[in-house]
Design a protein around this motif. Structure first.
Motif, PDB file in Angstrom:
ATOM      1  N   MET A   1       0.850  -1.173   0.000  1.00 37.32           N
ATOM      2  CA  MET A   1       0.000   0.000   0.000  1.00 37.32           C
ATOM      3  C   MET A   1       0.895   1.235   0.000  1.00 37.32           C
ATOM      4  O   MET A   1       1.873   1.296   0.726  1.00 37.32           O
ATOM      5  N   SER A   2       0.558   2.193  -0.821  1.00 42.91           N
ATOM      6  CA  SER A   2       1.392   3.382  -0.907  1.00 42.91           C
ATOM      7  C   SER A   2       1.203   4.243   0.335  1.00 42.91           C
ATOM      8  O   SER A   2       0.256   4.077   1.098  1.00 42.91           O
ATOM      9  N   GLU A   3       2.096   5.190   0.492  1.00 47.32           N
ATOM     10  CA  GLU A   3       2.077   6.057   1.675  1.00 47.32           C
ATOM     11  C   GLU A   3       0.829   6.936   1.714  1.00 47.32           C
ATOM     12  O   GLU A   3       0.245   7.156   2.770  1.00 47.32           O
ATOM     13  N   SER A   4       0.387   7.445   0.569  1.00 45.63           N
ATOM     14  CA  SER A   4      -0.786   8.317   0.550  1.00 45.63           C
ATOM     15  C   SER A   4      -2.055   7.540   0.907  1.00 45.63           C
ATOM     16  O   SER A   4      -2.942   8.070   1.582  1.00 45.63           O
ATOM     17  N   GLN A   5      -2.135   6.266   0.473  1.00 45.24           N
ATOM     18  CA  GLN A   5      -3.298   5.461   0.841  1.00 45.24           C
ATOM     19  C   GLN A   5      -3.301   5.156   2.333  1.00 45.24           C
ATOM     20  O   GLN A   5      -4.354   5.179   2.978  1.00 45.24           O
ATOM     21  N   ALA A   6      -2.157   4.886   2.889  1.00 43.81           N
ATOM     22  CA  ALA A   6      -2.069   4.610   4.325  1.00 43.81           C
ATOM     23  C   ALA A   6      -2.475   5.846   5.114  1.00 43.81           C
ATOM     24  O   ALA A   6      -3.198   5.753   6.118  1.00 43.81           O
ATOM     25  N   GLU A   7      -2.006   7.003   4.641  1.00 49.40           N
ATOM     26  CA  GLU A   7      -2.381   8.260   5.302  1.00 49.40           C
ATOM     27  C   GLU A   7      -3.884   8.495   5.212  1.00 49.40           C
ATOM     28  O   GLU A   7      -4.525   8.909   6.179  1.00 49.40           O
TER      29      GLU A   7
END
Length: 115
Positions: A1-7
């Motif tokens: 999962m990319s960082e923006s999705q996790a955020e």
């Protein structure tokens, strides 16, 4: 999962947790700010009855009656109220609301004494 999705998922989890704590579940508006964040604003509390406004109207009513009684005299004021009470239903209602009462009589004496 990319960082923006996790955020994004973390942000959603905070929003849902906040809703669960406050009990606000309905959404009033959903907007996207210029950074691309989804802003969810919960419904505000319903406004209650305007007690302060009602008290201001009641106090103003008694003050106006007291000023009128002090300016034109209690006897003349009472005569006009009696004259009104013999008229139509609207005039009878006005006479009932404008009849001398202890509060406005006390205010009239206080205003007359301080002039």
């Amino acid at each position: 999962m990319s960082e923006s999705q996790a955020e994004f998922h973390d942000r959603l989890a905070r929003i849902y947790r906040k809703q669960a704590e406050t009990g606000l579940t309905s959404r009033k508006s959903v907007t996207i700010d210029r950074n691309g964040y989804v802003i969810v604003r919960g419904a505000g509390r319903g406004r209650g009855f305007p007690w302060a406004g009602l008290m201001m109207v009641v106090v103003s009513f008694f003050v106006i009656k007291g000023v009128m009684m002090s300016q034109i005299g209690a006897d003349f004021y009472t005569q006009n109220v009696v004259r009104l009470s013999g008229g139509t239903q609207v005039e009878k209602a006005a006479a009932w609301t404008m009849r001398p009462d202890p509060i406005s009589s006390w205010l009239a004496t206080q205003i007359k004494a301080n002039l």
